[in-house]
Write an enzyme that holds these catalytic residues in place. Structure first.
Site, PDB file in Angstrom:
ATOM      1  N   TYR A  22      -8.098   8.773  13.807  1.00 40.10           N
ATOM      2  CA  TYR A  22      -6.793   8.272  13.358  1.00 40.10           C
ATOM      3  C   TYR A  22      -6.847   7.864  11.888  1.00 40.10           C
ATOM      4  O   TYR A  22      -6.001   8.272  11.081  1.00 40.10           O
ATOM      5  CB  TYR A  22      -6.369   7.062  14.225  1.00 40.10           C
ATOM      6  CG  TYR A  22      -5.164   6.368  13.640  1.00 40.10           C
ATOM      7  CD1 TYR A  22      -3.884   6.824  13.930  1.00 40.10           C
ATOM      8  CD2 TYR A  22      -5.304   5.289  12.763  1.00 40.10           C
ATOM      9  CE1 TYR A  22      -2.770   6.230  13.358  1.00 40.10           C
ATOM     10  CE2 TYR A  22      -4.202   4.697  12.187  1.00 40.10           C
ATOM     11  CZ  TYR A  22      -2.938   5.164  12.496  1.00 40.10           C
ATOM     12  OH  TYR A  22      -1.851   4.576  11.917  1.00 40.10           O
ATOM     13  N   GLU A  52      -5.434   0.818   5.779  1.00 39.26           N
ATOM     14  CA  GLU A  52      -5.555   1.359   7.128  1.00 39.26           C
ATOM     15  C   GLU A  52      -6.592   0.590   7.946  1.00 39.26           C
ATOM     16  O   GLU A  52      -6.414   0.358   9.130  1.00 39.26           O
ATOM     17  CB  GLU A  52      -5.930   2.851   7.084  1.00 39.26           C
ATOM     18  CG  GLU A  52      -4.780   3.756   6.672  1.00 39.26           C
ATOM     19  CD  GLU A  52      -3.594   3.683   7.621  1.00 39.26           C
ATOM     20  OE1 GLU A  52      -3.779   3.432   8.817  1.00 39.26           O
ATOM     21  OE2 GLU A  52      -2.457   3.873   7.141  1.00 39.26           O
ATOM     22  N   TRP A  89       0.821  -1.217   0.000  1.00 35.86           N
ATOM     23  CA  TRP A  89       0.000   0.000   0.000  1.00 35.86           C
ATOM     24  C   TRP A  89       0.851   1.261   0.000  1.00 35.86           C
ATOM     25  O   TRP A  89       0.329   2.365  -0.044  1.00 35.86           O
ATOM     26  CB  TRP A  89      -0.956  -0.001   1.200  1.00 35.86           C
ATOM     27  CG  TRP A  89      -0.310  -0.392   2.491  1.00 35.86           C
ATOM     28  CD1 TRP A  89       0.324   0.421   3.362  1.00 35.86           C
ATOM     29  CD2 TRP A  89      -0.230  -1.721   3.033  1.00 35.86           C
ATOM     30  NE1 TRP A  89       0.795  -0.300   4.429  1.00 35.86           N
ATOM     31  CE2 TRP A  89       0.464  -1.628   4.253  1.00 35.86           C
ATOM     32  CE3 TRP A  89      -0.678  -2.982   2.603  1.00 35.86           C
ATOM     33  CZ2 TRP A  89       0.727  -2.742   5.052  1.00 35.86           C
ATOM     34  CZ3 TRP A  89      -0.411  -4.081   3.398  1.00 35.86           C
ATOM     35  CH2 TRP A  89       0.275  -3.959   4.608  1.00 35.86           C
ATOM     36  N   CYS A 137      15.544  12.919  22.225  1.00 31.58           N
ATOM     37  CA  CYS A 137      14.631  12.095  23.019  1.00 31.58           C
ATOM     38  C   CYS A 137      14.876  12.259  24.523  1.00 31.58           C
ATOM     39  O   CYS A 137      15.888  11.803  25.059  1.00 31.58           O
ATOM     40  CB  CYS A 137      14.790  10.634  22.616  1.00 31.58           C
ATOM     41  SG  CYS A 137      13.637   9.570  23.490  1.00 31.58           S
ATOM     42  N   ASP A 186      -2.246   7.259  17.363  1.00 32.44           N
ATOM     43  CA  ASP A 186      -2.782   5.989  17.866  1.00 32.44           C
ATOM     44  C   ASP A 186      -1.828   5.516  18.958  1.00 32.44           C
ATOM     45  O   ASP A 186      -0.893   6.255  19.320  1.00 32.44           O
ATOM     46  CB  ASP A 186      -2.931   4.957  16.728  1.00 32.44           C
ATOM     47  CG  ASP A 186      -1.591   4.523  16.170  1.00 32.44           C
ATOM     48  OD1 ASP A 186      -0.560   5.177  16.483  1.00 32.44           O
ATOM     49  OD2 ASP A 186      -1.551   3.522  15.440  1.00 32.44           O
ATOM     50  N   GLN A 200      -5.283  -3.007  14.634  1.00 32.65           N
ATOM     51  CA  GLN A 200      -5.071  -4.127  15.576  1.00 32.65           C
ATOM     52  C   GLN A 200      -4.612  -5.409  14.897  1.00 32.65           C
ATOM     53  O   GLN A 200      -4.872  -6.505  15.392  1.00 32.65           O
ATOM     54  CB  GLN A 200      -6.349  -4.397  16.374  1.00 32.65           C
ATOM     55  CG  GLN A 200      -6.789  -3.168  17.140  1.00 32.65           C
ATOM     56  CD  GLN A 200      -8.079  -3.371  17.867  1.00 32.65           C
ATOM     57  OE1 GLN A 200      -8.211  -4.294  18.645  1.00 32.65           O
ATOM     58  NE2 GLN A 200      -9.042  -2.522  17.648  1.00 32.65           N
ATOM     59  N   THR A 201      -3.960  -5.287  13.764  1.00 33.92           N
ATOM     60  CA  THR A 201      -3.504  -6.481  13.049  1.00 33.92           C
ATOM     61  C   THR A 201      -2.084  -6.241  12.525  1.00 33.92           C
ATOM     62  O   THR A 201      -1.776  -5.149  12.060  1.00 33.92           O
ATOM     63  CB  THR A 201      -4.458  -6.781  11.868  1.00 33.92           C
ATOM     64  OG1 THR A 201      -5.800  -6.733  12.353  1.00 33.92           O
ATOM     65  CG2 THR A 201      -4.193  -8.142  11.268  1.00 33.92           C
ATOM     66  N   TYR A 227     -12.001  -9.344  13.795  1.00 36.15           N
ATOM     67  CA  TYR A 227     -12.707  -8.063  13.943  1.00 36.15           C
ATOM     68  C   TYR A 227     -13.550  -7.772  12.705  1.00 36.15           C
ATOM     69  O   TYR A 227     -13.314  -6.831  11.940  1.00 36.15           O
ATOM     70  CB  TYR A 227     -11.728  -6.916  14.202  1.00 36.15           C
ATOM     71  CG  TYR A 227     -10.891  -7.119  15.430  1.00 36.15           C
ATOM     72  CD1 TYR A 227     -11.415  -6.905  16.694  1.00 36.15           C
ATOM     73  CD2 TYR A 227      -9.580  -7.561  15.328  1.00 36.15           C
ATOM     74  CE1 TYR A 227     -10.654  -7.113  17.829  1.00 36.15           C
ATOM     75  CE2 TYR A 227      -8.808  -7.777  16.454  1.00 36.15           C
ATOM     76  CZ  TYR A 227      -9.348  -7.550  17.695  1.00 36.15           C
ATOM     77  OH  TYR A 227      -8.596  -7.758  18.804  1.00 36.15           O
ATOM     78  N   LEU A 279      -9.078 -12.803   9.282  1.00 42.26           N
ATOM     79  CA  LEU A 279      -8.376 -11.570   9.662  1.00 42.26           C
ATOM     80  C   LEU A 279      -8.905 -11.002  10.994  1.00 42.26           C
ATOM     81  O   LEU A 279      -8.239 -10.220  11.646  1.00 42.26           O
ATOM     82  CB  LEU A 279      -8.539 -10.525   8.542  1.00 42.26           C
ATOM     83  CG  LEU A 279      -7.544  -9.370   8.480  1.00 42.26           C
ATOM     84  CD1 LEU A 279      -6.105  -9.844   8.424  1.00 42.26           C
ATOM     85  CD2 LEU A 279      -7.824  -8.474   7.280  1.00 42.26           C
ATOM     86  N   CYS A 339      18.217   4.969  16.349  1.00 39.59           N
ATOM     87  CA  CYS A 339      17.108   5.919  16.171  1.00 39.59           C
ATOM     88  C   CYS A 339      17.591   7.220  15.522  1.00 39.59           C
ATOM     89  O   CYS A 339      18.562   7.833  15.981  1.00 39.59           O
ATOM     90  CB  CYS A 339      16.479   6.221  17.533  1.00 39.59           C
ATOM     91  SG  CYS A 339      15.132   7.402  17.410  1.00 39.59           S
TER      92      CYS A 339
HETATM   93 FE1  SF4 Z   1      14.234   6.889  19.549  1.00 45.01          FE
HETATM   94 FE2  SF4 Z   1      13.588   7.770  21.979  1.00 45.01          FE
HETATM   95 FE3  SF4 Z   1      12.247   5.775  20.881  1.00 45.01          FE
HETATM   96 FE4  SF4 Z   1      14.750   5.424  21.713  1.00 45.01          FE
HETATM   97  S1  SF4 Z   1      12.978   5.891  22.981  1.00 45.01           S
HETATM   98  S2  SF4 Z   1      13.876   4.681  19.784  1.00 45.01           S
HETATM   99  S3  SF4 Z   1      15.647   7.366  21.210  1.00 45.01           S
HETATM  100  S4  SF4 Z   1      12.315   7.867  20.142  1.00 45.01           S
END
Ligand code: SF4
Length: 375
Positions: free
Chosen positions: A123, A40, A27, A211, A141, A45-46, A85, A83, A205
């Site tokens: 959503y 979507e 998709w 973060c 979500d 939930q799948t 639901y 599937l 990440c």
């Molecule tokens: Fe990235 Fe923070 Fe998630 Fe770790 S906790 S994967 S640093 S967003």
């Protein structure tokens, strides 16, 4: 969390990562609103891996809204079978019919019109409209909420209404107005592949330096645990009639039965599709099933039905842990029941039936009955 042009860097890094590493999903090769909508709904939930073959079969059989709108509901449920639901499939078709009548077969681009369709919440509307039409609507979500909670070190139950609204505001602020569709997908992809519930892979990440959760050593413990809904144990007994040719019968769904089913805790996915005669029980499962069959088949009073137990089948649906006791009843001829469908027991899975009904059929077939064996 953000200073000066950090915000631009944050967006650039996440979008750059997504565009380079995104999973190649069927998709994602289209901007067709119908296909994005379908994906979507299926993904609710799948798992992605479970959805792919269903999605491909669906678009093959129903390539556009019109094709989906005009087939019998049973055909849609048959393709959806397995599937789970199933209200999703029913709503999908109802919405397709509404789109044909009200929007000339084109998924609407306006938010209020999308939200007026069955099965479309905030959503799903934001996801479809941003990806297909580039509307500036941020998705939120559980998956995206987890990422946001970690990025901002948000404590507490994320589903509390005021906190959820705060998270929506944060999601709206982060949304990249130039590429809202890609941005939403990038947030979802981060949650699905790196910022996963149990072991976030922070070292990979793309937005690690922004973060707060990671900086505070909280990444794995956020979001904080919600109070779990208590599991409800449900016990059912099912009757599988088998004639000398290995044929059985299934009962149809009915509005009256659905009301009763909800009251009795029979999961709607049993009663709203073709299903074996099935009743809630406590204690000895055979007695209430026998009473139910006597109502269903008044003539059976004269001939005492022989029940052959087939062990226990377990199934769970959201908070319900279901145990089913299947009983095979061998007869020369199946009884006549208005509206019931006759089908070879071995071919149950070709019908729109729930996974629970399939499990019961498998249990009945596990030890082939002497009569069915002859087939
Ligand atoms: Fe990235 Fe923070 Fe998630 Fe770790 S906790 S994967 S640093 S967003």
């Amino acid at each position: 969390m953000f200073h000066n042009n950090d915000f631009a860097v944050f967006r650039r890094q996440l979008l750059g990562w997504f565009r380079q590493f995104r999973r190649d999903l069927p998709w994602r090769r289209t901007r067709d609103p119908y296909r994005i909508w379908l994906s979507e709904i299926m993904l609710q939930q799948t798992r992605v891996a479970a959805v792919i073959p269903y999605y491909e079969r669906f678009v093959d059989r129903f390539p556009n809204v019109q094709a989906l709108a005009e087939v019998p509901e049973e055909e849609v449920l048959r393709l959806w079978s397995g599937l789970g639901y199933y209200s999703r499939a029913r709503n999908l078709q109802k919405a397709a019919q509404q789109i044909v009548v009200q929007h000339e077969g084109q998924f609407p681009a306006k938010l209020d019109e999308a939200l007026a369709l069955p099965g479309i919440g905030n959503y799903t509307a934001a996801a479809i409209l941003s990806i297909a039409y580039g509307e500036k609507l941020a998705v939120l979500d559980g998956n995206v909420a987890r990422v946001l909670a970690r990025l901002g070190a948000v404590r507490g139950d994320l589903r509390e209404s005021w906190r959820w609204q705060e998270l929506q505001k944060v999601a709206d602020t982060y949304l990249d107005p130039e590429s809202p569709g890609d941005w939403n997908q990038a947030m979802m992809e981060l949650g699905a592949t790196l910022c996963t519930p149990k072991t976030p892979q922070c070292l990979l990440c793309p937005v690690m330096q922004f973060c707060e959760g990671r900086k505070l050593g909280l990444a794995e413990s956020l979001p904080e645990k919600r109070k779990k809904r208590v599991t409800v144990e449900v016990t059912l007994a099912a009757a599988i009639f088998v004639d000398v040719n290995g044929m059985t019968f299934l009962l149809p769904s009915s509005a009256e039965e659905n009301k009763k089913a909800a009251a009795d805790h029979i999961p709607t996915l049993v009663s709203r599709m073709w299903h074996f005669p099935i009743v809630p029980v406590s204690g000895d499962p055979a007695a209430p099933l026998r009473r139910f069959l006597q109502e269903l088949l008044p003539r059976a009073k004269k001939h005492k039905l022989q029940f052959e137990p087939r062990g226990k089948v377990r199934h769970s649906v959201t908070y319900r842990a279901i145990t089913i006791a299947p009983f095979v009843i061998n007869l020369k001829q199946l009884p006549r029941i208005p509206g019931a469908k006759r089908v070879p027991l071995r071919e149950i899975s070709t019908l729109p039936v729930s996974n629970l009904t399939r499990k019961v059929a498998s249990a009945a077939l596990a030890i082939a009955t002497p009569l069915a064996k002859k087939r």
